[in-house]
Design an enzyme around this catalytic site. Sequence first.
Site, short mmCIF file in Angstrom:
data_model
loop_
_atom_site.label_atom_id
_atom_site.label_comp_id
_atom_site.label_asym_id
_atom_site.label_seq_id
_atom_site.Cartn_x
_atom_site.Cartn_y
_atom_site.Cartn_z
N LYS A 37 45.54 -54.39 1.43
CA LYS A 37 45.80 -53.70 2.59
C LYS A 37 45.22 -54.22 3.81
CE LYS A 37 47.76 -48.89 0.82
NZ LYS A 37 47.70 -49.68 -0.40
N SER B 103 27.00 -33.36 13.42
CA SER B 103 26.78 -34.90 14.36
C SER B 103 25.87 -34.00 15.45
CB SER B 103 28.49 -34.42 15.24
OG SER B 103 28.68 -33.53 15.16
P1 8DG Z 1 31.59 -32.86 13.64
O1 8DG Z 1 31.90 -31.33 12.98
O2 8DG Z 1 30.98 -33.11 14.88
O3 8DG Z 1 33.55 -33.49 13.60
O4 8DG Z 1 31.21 -34.25 12.88
P2 8DG Z 1 30.40 -33.96 11.59
O5 8DG Z 1 29.26 -32.83 12.05
O6 8DG Z 1 29.50 -35.18 10.67
O7 8DG Z 1 31.07 -33.41 10.30
P3 8DG Z 1 30.91 -32.22 9.49
O8 8DG Z 1 32.56 -32.03 9.04
O9 8DG Z 1 31.05 -30.92 10.40
O10 8DG Z 1 29.99 -32.04 7.80
C1 8DG Z 1 28.74 -31.83 8.61
C2 8DG Z 1 28.12 -33.25 6.88
O11 8DG Z 1 28.33 -32.66 6.36
C3 8DG Z 1 28.65 -34.72 7.52
O12 8DG Z 1 28.37 -35.12 8.73
C4 8DG Z 1 28.80 -34.67 5.80
C5 8DG Z 1 28.03 -33.91 5.10
N1 8DG Z 1 29.71 -34.19 3.89
C6 8DG Z 1 29.95 -35.19 3.35
N2 8DG Z 1 30.59 -35.60 2.59
C7 8DG Z 1 32.00 -34.05 3.39
C8 8DG Z 1 32.75 -33.95 3.44
O13 8DG Z 1 33.51 -34.39 2.58
N3 8DG Z 1 33.96 -32.93 4.14
C9 8DG Z 1 32.69 -32.94 5.18
N4 8DG Z 1 33.57 -31.83 5.92
N5 8DG Z 1 31.47 -32.61 5.12
C10 8DG Z 1 30.96 -33.71 4.58
O14 8DG Z 1 29.00 -35.60 2.79
CA CA Z 2 29.72 -30.65 12.37
#
Ligand code: 8DG
Ligand code: CA
Length: 320
Positions: A73, A181
Amino acid sequence: MLFESIGSGVNHNEELCRILLELAEYEKNSNRNIFKYEAYKKAAAVIASHSKKITSGAEASKLKGIGVKIAKKIDEFNETGKLQKLENIHKDDRSQAINLLASISGIGPAKAQSLVNDGITTIEKLRQNTHILNHHQQIGLKYYEDFQKKIPREEIQEIEAVIKRNVSKMDKEFLVTICGSYRRGKPESGDIDTLITHPSFRYDKKRKKTNETSSMLKKIVDALKDWACRLSPESITRRLDIRLLPHDQYFCGVLYFTGSDMFNKAMRAHALEHGHTLNEYCVRPIGSLGTPGEAVPINSEEEIFDYVQYPYRKPEERNY
Ligand code: 8DG
Ligand code: CA
Ligand code: CA
């Protein structure tokens, strides 16, 4: 030298990662093939942490977790600038509807598929059938448009202050950390990942919890249980991802929920190579028979890095 492949937090292969993650989502949502989902996610994580841009499948297949199929891929993408499999997925109405419904907070792949099987393929149709959703899914649907909007850092800072103020009114010893984040320093976030603990709330063999802490924790959950919050009636409603963790599992939780997802995968793989299993709850040394032993006591994030011999990275340096 040893740590060179872990990278500097810069992703040299963003586009490749994006397509692998899209394939991962497709496997999870449309095929419910968790095995393939994990394989694509792992490949994306390995590629994201690679120290330079990957120019061929052969080069990629030298990395752990990249098999023949993914290598092919990568070649197709590098040669043609696209991936036929993804083009087909984009044209497939069923996959698109499942992805859309699975993007509602609280709706997973199984629920999304059963909705599509029942002919519910759009947000509008779902809004006419909210009785088939549970409480969490109803909240996710109600605020669907709001939850799509990114949350500016300044607003999270304000919400953080409000949460901390209210929680410490109950007991000064409560510890609150906004992870995700936001903690990685991003200017905007998808949601507010809030972790809360209390020194007297501990996970041990008996799962002890004093009654007093227990009732306070219950109060916090009740106050925040709608997974949604806004600063004022006019403000956009924001998604609150809130978790209460025992104090002895707090720092592994903070590390895990700070992410990024790909950073976690790279760190876990490194930990395994250095004789430890690492997950969102604990660090455990792997014994001579290959089975993980008792969780080691952890009192800070830095201690976790020490145990698994991973050079410490500040949250802002975990962005890949
Ligand atoms: P965002 O909300 O601004 O989009 O980004 P984020 O804060 O990095 O992502 P999040 O979906 O809210 O998830 C928070 C943390 O949870 C993520 O940075 C790392 C951890 N996490 C994993 N694996 C997974 C997974 O499969 N799904 C989700 N939602 N979180 C995970 O390590
Ligand atoms: Ca988040
Ligand atoms: Ca989250």
